[in-house]
Motif scaffolding. Structure first.
Motif, PDB file in Angstrom:
ATOM      1  N   ALA A   1       6.001   0.911   7.442  1.00 60.78           N
ATOM      2  CA  ALA A   1       5.926  -0.454   6.892  1.00 60.78           C
ATOM      3  C   ALA A   1       4.698  -0.611   6.006  1.00 60.78           C
ATOM      4  O   ALA A   1       4.763  -1.261   4.958  1.00 60.78           O
ATOM      5  CB  ALA A   1       5.905  -1.479   8.024  1.00 60.78           C
ATOM      6  N   LEU A   2       3.595  -0.009   6.402  1.00 59.19           N
ATOM      7  CA  LEU A   2       2.380  -0.057   5.586  1.00 59.19           C
ATOM      8  C   LEU A   2       2.638   0.563   4.214  1.00 59.19           C
ATOM      9  O   LEU A   2       2.276  -0.018   3.187  1.00 59.19           O
ATOM     10  CB  LEU A   2       1.233   0.669   6.293  1.00 59.19           C
ATOM     11  N   THR A   3       3.285   1.714   4.177  1.00 60.09           N
ATOM     12  CA  THR A   3       3.543   2.363   2.883  1.00 60.09           C
ATOM     13  C   THR A   3       4.510   1.550   2.025  1.00 60.09           C
ATOM     14  O   THR A   3       4.419   1.591   0.805  1.00 60.09           O
ATOM     15  CB  THR A   3       4.061   3.809   3.059  1.00 60.09           C
ATOM     16  N   LEU A   4       5.416   0.818   2.659  1.00 57.38           N
ATOM     17  CA  LEU A   4       6.344  -0.037   1.905  1.00 57.38           C
ATOM     18  C   LEU A   4       5.660  -1.288   1.360  1.00 57.38           C
ATOM     19  O   LEU A   4       5.900  -1.685   0.213  1.00 57.38           O
ATOM     20  CB  LEU A   4       7.507  -0.484   2.799  1.00 57.38           C
TER      21      LEU A   4
ATOM     22  N   ASP B   1      -0.759   0.499  -2.263  1.00 55.81           N
ATOM     23  CA  ASP B   1      -2.096   0.651  -2.836  1.00 55.81           C
ATOM     24  C   ASP B   1      -3.193   0.539  -1.771  1.00 55.81           C
ATOM     25  O   ASP B   1      -4.381   0.407  -2.097  1.00 55.81           O
ATOM     26  CB  ASP B   1      -2.332  -0.422  -3.898  1.00 55.81           C
ATOM     27  N   ALA B   2      -2.818   0.644  -0.495  1.00 55.88           N
ATOM     28  CA  ALA B   2      -3.765   0.429   0.599  1.00 55.88           C
ATOM     29  C   ALA B   2      -4.946   1.392   0.523  1.00 55.88           C
ATOM     30  O   ALA B   2      -4.777   2.577   0.263  1.00 55.88           O
ATOM     31  CB  ALA B   2      -3.060   0.594   1.943  1.00 55.88           C
ATOM     32  N   ASP B   3      -6.124   0.832   0.757  1.00 56.43           N
ATOM     33  CA  ASP B   3      -7.324   1.668   0.847  1.00 56.43           C
ATOM     34  C   ASP B   3      -7.642   1.880   2.328  1.00 56.43           C
ATOM     35  O   ASP B   3      -6.922   1.415   3.206  1.00 56.43           O
ATOM     36  CB  ASP B   3      -8.499   1.029   0.100  1.00 56.43           C
ATOM     37  N   GLU B   4      -8.723   2.579   2.601  1.00 57.10           N
ATOM     38  CA  GLU B   4      -9.079   2.905   3.986  1.00 57.10           C
ATOM     39  C   GLU B   4      -9.277   1.652   4.839  1.00 57.10           C
ATOM     40  O   GLU B   4      -8.912   1.635   6.009  1.00 57.10           O
ATOM     41  CB  GLU B   4     -10.337   3.780   4.018  1.00 57.10           C
ATOM     42  N   GLU B   5      -9.820   0.602   4.262  1.00 62.57           N
ATOM     43  CA  GLU B   5     -10.044  -0.637   5.007  1.00 62.57           C
ATOM     44  C   GLU B   5      -8.724  -1.278   5.428  1.00 62.57           C
ATOM     45  O   GLU B   5      -8.571  -1.733   6.566  1.00 62.57           O
ATOM     46  CB  GLU B   5     -10.860  -1.612   4.151  1.00 62.57           C
ATOM     47  N   VAL B   6      -7.758  -1.301   4.521  1.00 57.77           N
ATOM     48  CA  VAL B   6      -6.445  -1.867   4.833  1.00 57.77           C
ATOM     49  C   VAL B   6      -5.745  -1.011   5.881  1.00 57.77           C
ATOM     50  O   VAL B   6      -5.152  -1.535   6.837  1.00 57.77           O
ATOM     51  CB  VAL B   6      -5.583  -1.988   3.551  1.00 57.77           C
TER      52      VAL B   6
ATOM     53  N   GLN C   1      -7.868   9.494  13.578  1.00 62.04           N
ATOM     54  CA  GLN C   1      -8.167  10.254  12.370  1.00 62.04           C
ATOM     55  C   GLN C   1      -6.914  10.935  11.803  1.00 62.04           C
ATOM     56  O   GLN C   1      -6.664  10.882  10.605  1.00 62.04           O
ATOM     57  CB  GLN C   1      -9.248  11.299  12.670  1.00 62.04           C
ATOM     58  N   GLU C   2      -6.139  11.542  12.651  1.00 62.61           N
ATOM     59  CA  GLU C   2      -4.932  12.242  12.198  1.00 62.61           C
ATOM     60  C   GLU C   2      -3.874  11.261  11.693  1.00 62.61           C
ATOM     61  O   GLU C   2      -3.144  11.552  10.743  1.00 62.61           O
ATOM     62  CB  GLU C   2      -4.361  13.103  13.330  1.00 62.61           C
TER      63      GLU C   2
ATOM     64  N   VAL D   1       0.834  10.211   2.589  1.00 61.42           N
ATOM     65  CA  VAL D   1       2.033   9.585   2.023  1.00 61.42           C
ATOM     66  C   VAL D   1       1.656   8.675   0.865  1.00 61.42           C
ATOM     67  O   VAL D   1       2.294   8.711  -0.204  1.00 61.42           O
ATOM     68  CB  VAL D   1       2.812   8.810   3.105  1.00 61.42           C
ATOM     69  N   LEU D   2       0.613   7.874   1.036  1.00 57.15           N
ATOM     70  CA  LEU D   2       0.202   6.960  -0.025  1.00 57.15           C
ATOM     71  C   LEU D   2      -0.253   7.709  -1.274  1.00 57.15           C
ATOM     72  O   LEU D   2      -0.037   7.255  -2.401  1.00 57.15           O
ATOM     73  CB  LEU D   2      -0.929   6.040   0.462  1.00 57.15           C
ATOM     74  N   GLU D   3      -0.880   8.867  -1.076  1.00 55.16           N
ATOM     75  CA  GLU D   3      -1.352   9.666  -2.207  1.00 55.16           C
ATOM     76  C   GLU D   3      -0.303  10.632  -2.721  1.00 55.16           C
ATOM     77  O   GLU D   3      -0.542  11.349  -3.694  1.00 55.16           O
ATOM     78  CB  GLU D   3      -2.618  10.420  -1.804  1.00 55.16           C
ATOM     79  N   GLY D   4       0.860  10.670  -2.065  1.00 53.22           N
ATOM     80  CA  GLY D   4       1.932  11.562  -2.499  1.00 53.22           C
ATOM     81  C   GLY D   4       1.652  13.026  -2.256  1.00 53.22           C
ATOM     82  O   GLY D   4       2.144  13.888  -2.973  1.00 53.22           O
TER      83      GLY D   4
END
Length: 156
Positions: free
Chosen positions: A115-118, A122-127, A143-144, A152-155
Motif C-alpha cells: 500500500a505504501l508503494t501504491l 515518492d516516499a522518503d525514509e521519514e515517510v 532494517q530489512e 521497490v520504490l527505487e526500482g
C-alpha cells in the motif's frame, strides 16, 4: 439481505477481484470472515485490537487492520489480501532483503508496504518510518523491511 429471525445477513464482498457471498452477523470483523468463511488465512489474528498489524489488508488503496473493520463496512469496496497480490514486487523484495524471520507478521507487513508503494511512490525514509510504525515485528529489526520497501520504490 437479512435472513429474518437468525440475526444474520447475506452480503457480497469483492475480495481479490472476485465477488464472494457470505453470511455474517453484524458484529463479524472482516478478519474473521476472511479467515473462517473464505479460507483466506494470510491475514493473521494477532492482538485483535489494532495494535500489531498482522491482519493488515488493503481496502480500496489503503492498508486497514481487518480486526478493526466490520465485514459489513467492506461492502462496496475492493479488498485485497496477501493471497491476491499475484507476485507484487514487494513480495520478492521481502525475500531478497531477508525481511522476515518467523513469518507471522510478514503478510501484514507485505500488505502495508505494498500500500505504501501504491500511495506514496515518492516516499522518503521519514515517510517509510512513519508507515512502518503501524505494524509490529517481534523477531527482527525493521532494517530489512525498510530495505525491501526502498528497493521497490527505487526500482532495484
Amino acid at each position: 439481505m437479512i435472513a429474518h429471525g437468525t440475526g444474520k445477513s447475506e452480503i457480497e464482498l469483492l475480495i481479490n477481484g472476485q465477488r464472494r457471498g457470505v453470511t455474517i452477523r453484524s458484529a463479524d470483523t472482516l478478519l474473521r470472515v476472511l479467515r473462517e468463511q473464505l479460507g483466506l488465512t494470510g491475514a493473521k489474528a494477532g492482538c485483535e485490537n489494532g495494535d500489531c498489524g498482522a491482519c493488515t489488508v488493503i481496502v480500496g488503496k489503503l492498508p486497514i487492520k481487518s480486526c478493526m473493520m466490520l465485514a459489513i463496512e467492506a461492502v462496496g469496496s475492493s479488498v485485497t489480501t496477501v493471497e491476491g497480490l499475484q507476485g507484487a514486487p514487494i513480495q520478492q523484495a521481502f525475500i531478497d532483503k531477508f525481511a522476515f524471520q518467523c513469518g507471522f507478521c510478514t503478510p501484514g507487513f507485505i500488505m502495508l508496504c505494498h500500500a505504501l508503494t501504491l500511495n506514496r511512490p515518492d516516499a522518503d525514509e521519514e515517510v517509510i518510518e512513519e508507515w512502518l510504525q503501524s505494524n509490529i515485528c517481534r523477531c527482527t529489526s525493521y532494517q530489512e523491511i525498510r530495505a525491501a520497501v526502498l528497493s521497490v520504490l527505487e526500482g532495484k
